[in-house]
Write a protein that holds these residues in place. Structure first.
Motif, PDB file in Angstrom:
ATOM      1  N   PHE A   6       0.843  -1.198   0.000  1.00 19.45           N
ATOM      2  CA  PHE A   6       0.000   0.000   0.000  1.00 19.45           C
ATOM      3  C   PHE A   6       0.878   1.248   0.000  1.00 19.45           C
ATOM      4  O   PHE A   6       2.072   1.192   0.291  1.00 19.45           O
ATOM      5  N   ILE A   7       0.274   2.356  -0.334  1.00 23.67           N
ATOM      6  CA  ILE A   7       0.972   3.634  -0.438  1.00 23.67           C
ATOM      7  C   ILE A   7       0.861   4.373   0.889  1.00 23.67           C
ATOM      8  O   ILE A   7      -0.229   4.497   1.453  1.00 23.67           O
ATOM      9  N   VAL A   8       1.989   4.866   1.381  1.00 19.66           N
ATOM     10  CA  VAL A   8       2.000   5.702   2.580  1.00 19.66           C
ATOM     11  C   VAL A   8       2.347   7.131   2.161  1.00 19.66           C
ATOM     12  O   VAL A   8       3.379   7.355   1.511  1.00 19.66           O
ATOM     13  N   VAL A   9       1.512   8.066   2.528  1.00 23.28           N
ATOM     14  CA  VAL A   9       1.745   9.475   2.210  1.00 23.28           C
ATOM     15  C   VAL A   9       1.909  10.238   3.522  1.00 23.28           C
ATOM     16  O   VAL A   9       0.987  10.285   4.336  1.00 23.28           O
ATOM     17  N   GLN A  70     -11.303   4.648  -3.191  1.00 22.64           N
ATOM     18  CA  GLN A  70     -12.369   3.907  -2.530  1.00 22.64           C
ATOM     19  C   GLN A  70     -12.248   4.052  -1.022  1.00 22.64           C
ATOM     20  O   GLN A  70     -11.164   3.886  -0.455  1.00 22.64           O
ATOM     21  N   ARG A  71     -13.353   4.328  -0.390  1.00 23.43           N
ATOM     22  CA  ARG A  71     -13.372   4.501   1.060  1.00 23.43           C
ATOM     23  C   ARG A  71     -12.744   3.319   1.773  1.00 23.43           C
ATOM     24  O   ARG A  71     -11.980   3.478   2.732  1.00 23.43           O
ATOM     25  N   GLU A  72     -13.048   2.111   1.323  1.00 25.35           N
ATOM     26  CA  GLU A  72     -12.575   0.899   1.984  1.00 25.35           C
ATOM     27  C   GLU A  72     -11.061   0.757   1.937  1.00 25.35           C
ATOM     28  O   GLU A  72     -10.481  -0.034   2.696  1.00 25.35           O
ATOM     29  N   LYS A  73     -10.393   1.519   1.062  1.00 23.93           N
ATOM     30  CA  LYS A  73      -8.944   1.410   0.923  1.00 23.93           C
ATOM     31  C   LYS A  73      -8.223   2.682   1.334  1.00 23.93           C
ATOM     32  O   LYS A  73      -7.055   2.882   0.980  1.00 23.93           O
ATOM     33  N   LEU A  74      -8.904   3.533   2.090  1.00 24.54           N
ATOM     34  CA  LEU A  74      -8.289   4.778   2.548  1.00 24.54           C
ATOM     35  C   LEU A  74      -8.282   4.828   4.065  1.00 24.54           C
ATOM     36  O   LEU A  74      -9.296   4.570   4.722  1.00 24.54           O
ATOM     37  N   ALA A  75      -7.127   5.166   4.620  1.00 20.36           N
ATOM     38  CA  ALA A  75      -6.971   5.317   6.064  1.00 20.36           C
ATOM     39  C   ALA A  75      -6.256   6.635   6.332  1.00 20.36           C
ATOM     40  O   ALA A  75      -5.488   7.134   5.495  1.00 20.36           O
ATOM     41  N   LEU A  76      -6.500   7.184   7.511  1.00 19.66           N
ATOM     42  CA  LEU A  76      -5.818   8.408   7.917  1.00 19.66           C
ATOM     43  C   LEU A  76      -5.386   8.268   9.368  1.00 19.66           C
ATOM     44  O   LEU A  76      -6.121   7.732  10.200  1.00 19.66           O
ATOM     45  N   GLY A  82      -2.377  15.843  15.884  1.00 19.61           N
ATOM     46  CA  GLY A  82      -2.784  15.086  14.709  1.00 19.61           C
ATOM     47  C   GLY A  82      -3.732  13.949  15.054  1.00 19.61           C
ATOM     48  O   GLY A  82      -4.545  13.535  14.230  1.00 19.61           O
ATOM     49  N   GLY A  83      -3.638  13.443  16.290  1.00 23.98           N
ATOM     50  CA  GLY A  83      -4.584  12.427  16.740  1.00 23.98           C
ATOM     51  C   GLY A  83      -5.978  12.993  16.913  1.00 23.98           C
ATOM     52  O   GLY A  83      -6.977  12.304  16.646  1.00 23.98           O
ATOM     53  N   VAL A  84      -6.058  14.248  17.344  1.00 26.93           N
ATOM     54  CA  VAL A  84      -7.367  14.919  17.423  1.00 26.93           C
ATOM     55  C   VAL A  84      -7.924  15.103  16.021  1.00 26.93           C
ATOM     56  O   VAL A  84      -9.116  14.865  15.767  1.00 26.93           O
ATOM     57  N   CYS A  85      -7.062  15.508  15.091  1.00 30.69           N
ATOM     58  CA  CYS A  85      -7.481  15.651  13.693  1.00 30.69           C
ATOM     59  C   CYS A  85      -7.998  14.321  13.152  1.00 30.69           C
ATOM     60  O   CYS A  85      -8.994  14.286  12.419  1.00 30.69           O
ATOM     61  N   SER A  86      -7.359  13.230  13.534  1.00 30.81           N
ATOM     62  CA  SER A  86      -7.801  11.910  13.085  1.00 30.81           C
ATOM     63  C   SER A  86      -9.192  11.582  13.613  1.00 30.81           C
ATOM     64  O   SER A  86     -10.051  11.078  12.875  1.00 30.81           O
ATOM     65  N   LEU A  87      -9.441  11.864  14.889  1.00 29.64           N
ATOM     66  CA  LEU A  87     -10.761  11.602  15.458  1.00 29.64           C
ATOM     67  C   LEU A  87     -11.808  12.525  14.841  1.00 29.64           C
ATOM     68  O   LEU A  87     -12.963  12.127  14.639  1.00 29.64           O
ATOM     69  N   TYR A  88     -11.410  13.748  14.527  1.00 29.68           N
ATOM     70  CA  TYR A  88     -12.305  14.664  13.807  1.00 29.68           C
ATOM     71  C   TYR A  88     -12.687  14.054  12.463  1.00 29.68           C
ATOM     72  O   TYR A  88     -13.851  14.084  12.053  1.00 29.68           O
ATOM     73  N   ASP A  95     -17.349   8.812   5.159  1.00 29.07           N
ATOM     74  CA  ASP A  95     -17.600   8.349   3.797  1.00 29.07           C
ATOM     75  C   ASP A  95     -16.351   8.418   2.928  1.00 29.07           C
ATOM     76  O   ASP A  95     -16.369   7.949   1.786  1.00 29.07           O
ATOM     77  N   THR A  96     -15.279   9.009   3.471  1.00 25.55           N
ATOM     78  CA  THR A  96     -14.029   9.115   2.719  1.00 25.55           C
ATOM     79  C   THR A  96     -12.971   8.157   3.228  1.00 25.55           C
ATOM     80  O   THR A  96     -12.284   7.498   2.448  1.00 25.55           O
ATOM     81  N   PHE A  97     -12.836   8.051   4.561  1.00 23.48           N
ATOM     82  CA  PHE A  97     -11.823   7.201   5.176  1.00 23.48           C
ATOM     83  C   PHE A  97     -12.505   6.123   6.013  1.00 23.48           C
ATOM     84  O   PHE A  97     -13.315   6.436   6.886  1.00 23.48           O
ATOM     85  N   SER A  98     -12.145   4.867   5.770  1.00 23.91           N
ATOM     86  CA  SER A  98     -12.756   3.775   6.535  1.00 23.91           C
ATOM     87  C   SER A  98     -11.995   3.464   7.811  1.00 23.91           C
ATOM     88  O   SER A  98     -12.559   2.914   8.755  1.00 23.91           O
ATOM     89  N   ALA A  99     -10.698   3.800   7.852  1.00 20.89           N
ATOM     90  CA  ALA A  99      -9.857   3.422   8.988  1.00 20.89           C
ATOM     91  C   ALA A  99      -9.135   4.642   9.542  1.00 20.89           C
ATOM     92  O   ALA A  99      -8.598   5.458   8.783  1.00 20.89           O
ATOM     93  N   ILE A 100      -9.105   4.755  10.874  1.00 21.61           N
ATOM     94  CA  ILE A 100      -8.543   5.922  11.535  1.00 21.61           C
ATOM     95  C   ILE A 100      -7.589   5.489  12.640  1.00 21.61           C
ATOM     96  O   ILE A 100      -7.922   4.657  13.496  1.00 21.61           O
ATOM     97  N   LEU A 101      -6.389   6.067  12.626  1.00 15.85           N
ATOM     98  CA  LEU A 101      -5.391   5.836  13.670  1.00 15.85           C
ATOM     99  C   LEU A 101      -5.207   7.125  14.461  1.00 15.85           C
ATOM    100  O   LEU A 101      -4.838   8.159  13.899  1.00 15.85           O
TER     101      LEU A 101
END
Length: 217
Positions: A6-9, A70-76, A82-88, A95-101
């Protein structure tokens, strides 16, 4: 492997303006003024930041490197502010990101105000969320101990997990994971130590999707 390629950005931190980009409000000094250095730090532009990620960065990844939209293949993911931004993102962009760290999210900002935002949220959440925290989030990176603040910072994360469970994002259904690392502080080495497990939890379904797209059973 456990995970497919997978791609890491990595988006570079805006340094002293990170609170402006990652938080929906200025952080303030926190409970008991334990962060006096943050007294005048700005905040409030997290929505503009996320609009640029969704509207500019994701299309760039797709056009230049063939990344999926695809939502199912996007994580942030992110840590600290940045963790607060992730929970936001888990709240506002399910509908854009399926997985959040969210590693060591700085929920002390606004003295827990973001927890109130989570509690008030009536909409959907990201499909899978991982939250990591140490037991020495304050003392682990300083030359003095402040157990009361360490306990409070852990409590904020425990409250976030409680709210998510209340909202239907359950650990026992595989949608939520919460790792408490004994003795770990608010530092990159702790986040890196937990990264393998967090990615396995968040992204293991990518292998299933990859097999299906290749016609495998």
């Amino acid at each position: 492997g456990i995970l497919p390629p997978f791609i890491v950005v990595g988006i570079d931190s805006p340094g002293p303006f990170r609170s402006q980009c990652y938080l929906p409000f200025p952080p303030g000094c926190g409970a008991h003024d334990h962060r006096p250095d943050a007294a005048r730090w700005p905040g409030g532009d997290v929505e503009s930041y996320m609009e640029r990620i969704v509207g500019e960065v994701l299309p760039l990844i797709q056009s230049h490197w063939g990344g999926s939209m695809q939502r199912e293949k996007l994580a942030l993911g992110g840590a600290s502010f940045g963790g607060v931004c992730s929970l936001y993102t888990a709240m506002k962009y399910p509908d854009t990101f399926s997985a959040i760290l969210a590693e060591s999210p700085s929920l002390w900002s606004g003295e827990g105000r973001f927890l109130e935002d989570m509690q008030k949220h009536k909409g959907e959440w990201a499909e899978k969320i991982f939250i990591g925290s140490g037991t020495r989030e304050y003392s682990g990176t300083r030359d003095h101990e402040w157990q009361e603040i360490d306990d409070l910072l852990l409590h904020y994360n425990q409250e976030a997990v409680r709210i998510l469970e209340e909202k239907g994002v359950h650990q026992d259904e595989g949608r939520l994971a919460f790792q408490i690392e004994e003795g770990a502080g608010h530092i990159e080495s702790a986040w890196g130590h937990r990264l393998r497990g967090s990615l396995q939890f968040l992204l293991s379904h990518w292998n299933d999707n990859n097999h299906q797209s290749n016609g495998e059973q």
